[in-house]
Design an enzyme around this catalytic site. Sequence first.
Site, PDB file in Angstrom:
ATOM      1  CE  LYS A   1     -32.156  72.279 -56.402  1.00  0.00           C
ATOM      2  NZ  LYS A   1     -31.549  70.916 -56.463  1.00  0.00           N
TER       3      LYS A   1
ATOM      4  N   GLY B   1     -21.519  34.643 -73.331  1.00  0.00           N
ATOM      5  CA  GLY B   1     -22.521  35.505 -73.965  1.00  0.00           C
ATOM      6  C   GLY B   1     -22.076  36.960 -73.970  1.00  0.00           C
TER       7      GLY B   1
ATOM      8  CD  GLU C   1     -27.810  70.538 -56.365  1.00  0.00           C
ATOM      9  OE1 GLU C   1     -27.628  70.150 -57.544  1.00  0.00           O
ATOM     10  OE2 GLU C   1     -28.929  70.548 -55.823  1.00  0.00           O
TER      11      GLU C   1
ATOM     12  CB  CYS D   1     -29.392  72.009 -59.546  1.00  0.00           C
ATOM     13  SG  CYS D   1     -29.353  70.501 -60.555  1.00  0.00           S
TER      14      CYS D   1
END
Lengths: 568, 568
Positions: free
Chosen positions: B119, B319, B44, B156
């Site tokens: 789309k 850490g 896409e 999509c």
Amino acid sequence: MDFMRVAGAQLNLEVGNIDGNRDRIVDAMAWAEDVQADVLMLPELAVTGYPPEDLLLRETFVSANLAALEHIAARSEDVVTIVGFVDRAGGAADDAGHRRLANAAALVTGGAVKGVYHKALLPNYGVFDEDRYFTPGTRCERTWSIGGAPVGVSVCEDIWLPDGPPADQARNGARILLNINASPYHRGKGGEREEMLATRAAASRVALAYLNLVGGQDELVFDGESMVFAASGKLLYRAPQFVEQLFWVDVPLPPPEPGAAPAAIVSTQPLLEGPPEPPPPPAEPLEEEAEVYTALVTGLGDYVRKNGFREVVVALSGGIDSALTATIAADALGPERVWGVTMPTRYSSSGSVDDSQDLAHRLGIRFDVLPIDGVFASFLEALDPVFAGLEHDTAEENLQARIRGAITMALSNKFGGIVLATGNKSELAVGYATLYGDMAGGYAVLKDVFKTYLYRLALWRNRRSEVIPTAIIDKPPSAELRPGQQDTDSLPPYDVLDPILERYVEWDWSVAQIVAAGFDPAITREVARMVDRNEYKRRQAAPGVKITTKAFGKDRRLPITNRFRDDR
Amino acid sequence: MDFMRVAGAQLNLEVGNIDGNRDRIVDAMAWAEDVQADVLMLPELAVTGYPPEDLLLRETFVSANLAALEHIAARSEDVVTIVGFVDRAGGAADDAGHRRLANAAALVTGGAVKGVYHKALLPNYGVFDEDRYFTPGTRCERTWSIGGAPVGVSVCEDIWLPDGPPADQARNGARILLNINASPYHRGKGGEREEMLATRAAASRVALAYLNLVGGQDELVFDGESMVFAASGKLLYRAPQFVEQLFWVDVPLPPPEPGAAPAAIVSTQPLLEGPPEPPPPPAEPLEEEAEVYTALVTGLGDYVRKNGFREVVVALSGGIDSALTATIAADALGPERVWGVTMPTRYSSSGSVDDSQDLAHRLGIRFDVLPIDGVFASFLEALDPVFAGLEHDTAEENLQARIRGAITMALSNKFGGIVLATGNKSELAVGYATLYGDMAGGYAVLKDVFKTYLYRLALWRNRRSEVIPTAIIDKPPSAELRPGQQDTDSLPPYDVLDPILERYVEWDWSVAQIVAAGFDPAITREVARMVDRNEYKRRQAAPGVKITTKAFGKDRRLPITNRFRDDR
């Protein structure tokens, strides 16, 4: 002639303060009863505040807003109140389950909700994301009967298109259009709105009342300036900009349309009789600099107040940006809530301390001098294991800015004030600003103000009372991070830079278009490149007041990772 | 049995790099000719990269993309290539003139564009803003004839709803559905997708090929994992996650539908004959920690590479957060491009330097120790005029963090590396982080990783090779900004905090719902308050990799000024 007494409550409401907004709405309703209004208008999403953004995804937020509407309805009497709230809607949801909501206006009277309208045109451009949350309304063409007169109700964007729901409502017999808004400010928008609204009224030959929110919310300022028009398109009333206002206007209604569609009955209470009162005098729109300055004062003041800060801290450099920032803050909050700090180094001109002190004195704000040469030296010492033998460059320059950022933030952490970033739109556009340095702060009041425009504001403000020393206005712009530095060492002069930026950033013009308009090709290309490659800095910038058609922030959403270079 | 040789180019494309993307697409087309594919699928918006955001508002951007498509079409031969691009569309524009574009797929072959699909379903939730730019497609039910076989093309989101365009295409006779994607990663999404796609194929009894983008773009990572299904819903092929892959599969086509609607002819070139080749072996999905870790490596690596940085700088505190950040960086970029710096103060445990050094040694990265006590002392001296006589508090604690931020940024400015912020999602949620201090940096790779999950990743990584010293994993979390400080002085233990945060932040649960699920009411309420009041810090945070269903950033858009407290 029939008339309708239309009252408006141009209020400064708060996002998320549902109980507080509810109480202010109920107070306005009591006032509207007192003045015997037929109708009271409140802003778009008055119950929740605007824009609530992703708070709308919290079920408890939507429920609390509906409970507040119930409370409001229960207190309604004779007046028909039109109030913005978030309604649940049955429309299609996306697969994430959102968009089951509507941006709605309730018509409440006689203790109950008598009608609900769902906004049809959902803005989803610029700063707006309404498609993210809302499903558009249907049956928007219907009218509502108030005392026998059909009215049309709509929300904000619905009226911006010539053929939107209000036009349909007028065709269906509405004699007045009631449009509630949360319409954010940009420079000159008031005139655009007034022209658009007058055109809508005249085109449909119906009266029109437009009610807008007022006040600051993060990047946005709502400028109020509610307006009422006769069916001829003639302006009957204009509320002032940027301040709260309760007003009412006896609006003459055009003759009823004989074959009008039936209207849903909201109230059978007859309209007022007797001769209409003349409208109150309209507020005059502010002149341009006054309007922008007041927008900045409103945006900053509301950000500070609504977020519960007692005071602001401003690093005063001796330059125009920090001077104007401190001045706006003093006007917004009172001088006793503004703390100016100057942090000179060996590179600072003697003027920068003296001029800042002079400014602070004129403004009547607290002022401290905290020299940072010792801190700078200690940083160089700490960095010596890796910097030894290398030339001074922007690393050392930025360090000075970051020391200042750390000191103002320490004052914030210790005493609770919010630090104001002082950068302007020109600097932020080209990245002539230090992340975590002069960009440090909770709010950047000049973020959408170009450098050249900032001088106009300073001169305008000084005509009211001369608070900004002439020395500050007259000196050439300098970051003072190395000896003799001037902004023009790194940038084109601002009167060259700003018009290019306006075209590239605000108007989305291409480099070729800007060059075709007569700007220097090499400078234009370089400016465009600087804008593009500094998106990462802007992503971490504090919010500031939008005053143009395109501000940095939610208004302009560019990828950081972006290989497009608009320089063909 | 008829079959179609479907090739896929699961590529890592770049937003805005239109020329580069074009060349990669043309290379893939040459490869597809070599392997005698009938069809080649590309992602896409392959031409522009995804998501291009407001670049779409630049006319030159859209034009450059169309010129690239012309170039691609001119180079097409026998293979039908399906490639995502931005098309101009005639649909209604809002008053700002936007939304005249379509998110499109072109079918190109024989030197020309033979068909274009727009789309239809535009996602506008979570990280997606497609309604801001695009107008939805129409005539999405039509099919295209390739070598006599009708195929359906979609983009999509079109395939996520059970009754979207692909279902219509199947009803109209499509024998295979070709769906091109830029579908961003979150943890576990691969399984959801595979199940959804298998269901779509089986429900319509047609073959299905799903092609996804791969690589990092700002906050998003695209995970690839393209898939091909038989008409039974059986998986034929799965491409690997997070890496580029060129693949082809001989996909058996279901029998033609007798009364199928006519298909637009794209290519009359007959399909391959002869027995189909067996599909290549499917890649196995990664186990959960491997998948998340690889997403972080991909997101960070692509951010650094695509923005042109040579190296990264990481402040190592001793850490777990900074250790994991440095480890991910070394895996993403190679140890020679990672620079670890530790900046101890008097409050640092001896372990913090030694453990950091041990980590750096195991990773093989450059390591420097730059003590900052002198800088801290000089700051206290500079602040003495205003701080004298006051207790040490968070002001002094944050100063230490900001000194470290300024030093890493100085290294960045001097040597060109990008600073990585090391904070995690738990800290960022509750505001247990210092703006311009440990939050300083261009990218925050652990931004969407809760503290408890971060240990899982560290332990998983150590099982591959033990790079993180046990001492770092075993020590109680501490900011080390005052003597004996531990995170639990200010926060609930992370195994209590994180599940509350997951519900409040990611699932939008109310406090009442969380309490009803068995969490402590007082702790839950306080956690929700901390999340709400720290929105301003997150607004200035660096981007980081989204790995959950709701990350901080574009995925979660809350007002800073917000009086709503969800604690009823």
